[in-house]
Design an enzyme around this catalytic site. Structure first.
Site, mmCIF file in Angstrom:
data_model
loop_
_atom_site.group_PDB
_atom_site.id
_atom_site.type_symbol
_atom_site.label_atom_id
_atom_site.label_comp_id
_atom_site.label_asym_id
_atom_site.label_seq_id
_atom_site.Cartn_x
_atom_site.Cartn_y
_atom_site.Cartn_z
ATOM 1 N N ALA A 246 65.335 4.954 86.637
ATOM 2 C CA ALA A 246 63.891 4.715 86.494
ATOM 3 C C ALA A 246 63.104 6.007 86.666
ATOM 4 O O ALA A 246 62.098 6.222 85.974
ATOM 5 C CB ALA A 246 63.426 3.663 87.492
ATOM 6 N N GLY B 148 63.458 7.671 83.392
ATOM 7 C CA GLY B 148 62.771 6.880 82.375
ATOM 8 C C GLY B 148 61.260 6.956 82.466
ATOM 9 O O GLY B 148 60.562 6.935 81.452
ATOM 10 N N ASP B 149 60.735 7.068 83.676
ATOM 11 C CA ASP B 149 59.289 7.210 83.867
ATOM 12 C C ASP B 149 58.788 8.462 83.158
ATOM 13 O O ASP B 149 57.772 8.434 82.454
ATOM 14 C CB ASP B 149 58.978 7.262 85.360
ATOM 15 C CG ASP B 149 57.507 7.502 85.652
ATOM 16 O OD1 ASP B 149 56.661 6.754 85.113
ATOM 17 O OD2 ASP B 149 57.201 8.430 86.417
ATOM 18 N N SER B 150 59.510 9.547 83.316
ATOM 19 C CA SER B 150 59.116 10.801 82.664
ATOM 20 C C SER B 150 59.266 10.718 81.155
ATOM 21 O O SER B 150 58.417 11.214 80.408
ATOM 22 C CB SER B 150 59.958 11.963 83.197
ATOM 23 O OG SER B 150 59.687 12.159 84.555
ATOM 24 N N ASP C 146 56.358 8.564 79.817
ATOM 25 C CA ASP C 146 55.108 9.309 79.893
ATOM 26 C C ASP C 146 55.055 10.402 78.823
ATOM 27 O O ASP C 146 54.035 10.571 78.150
ATOM 28 C CB ASP C 146 54.959 9.911 81.286
ATOM 29 C CG ASP C 146 53.600 10.547 81.508
ATOM 30 O OD1 ASP C 146 52.580 9.836 81.388
ATOM 31 O OD2 ASP C 146 53.556 11.758 81.805
#
Length: 131
Positions: A21, A24-26, A29
């Protein structure tokens, strides 16, 4: 710079759900902001638009849009990440936060395993943006 996708699986297993995660967040974004920058506009407006896509509620709804298309492996990653012990931010609904983490873990998994076409397809479906 070494290819991270090559070294991540040295021990023959995936990183944990929360580590996926984090990546994946980066990835999510970067996808959203890159798309908005290429469309053009003022930085302030681009940022405001990006925040509309990159938040727990929007990401929870995005997961709902793609969940029926997941493979068994992808669904397992989503399930593990959604159930991972974590503390939601003070402004986020706990259910949305867990679903957003699950979506981010899926994107981290797809990125780290080099599944670019699948990642791009899901990104476009989740954000209503073509990559």
């Amino acid at each position: 710079m070494p290819d991270i996708r090559m070294s991540v699986f040295e021990h023959g297993q995936l990183p944990g759900a929360l580590e996926l995660a984090l990546v994946g967040d980066s990835v999510y974004d970067l996808f959203v902001r890159s798309h908005l920058v290429l469309k053009g506009g003022r930085v302030k407006d681009i940022h405001k638009n990006a925040v509309k896509h990159v938040n727990a509620h929007a990401q929870a709804m995005a997961l709902d849009r793609i969940e029926t298309e997941l493979t068994e492996e992808e669904a397992g990653i989503v399930r593990r990440a959604r159930n991972a012990k974590q503390t939601p931010t003070k402004n986020a609904d706990a259910g949305d936060y867990h679903k957003a983490t699950a979506l981010e873990a899926l994107f981290g998994f797809l990125y780290l395993t080099g599944q670019k076409e699948r990642l791009d397809r899901f990104m476009a479906l989740c954000t209503n943006m073509e990559g």
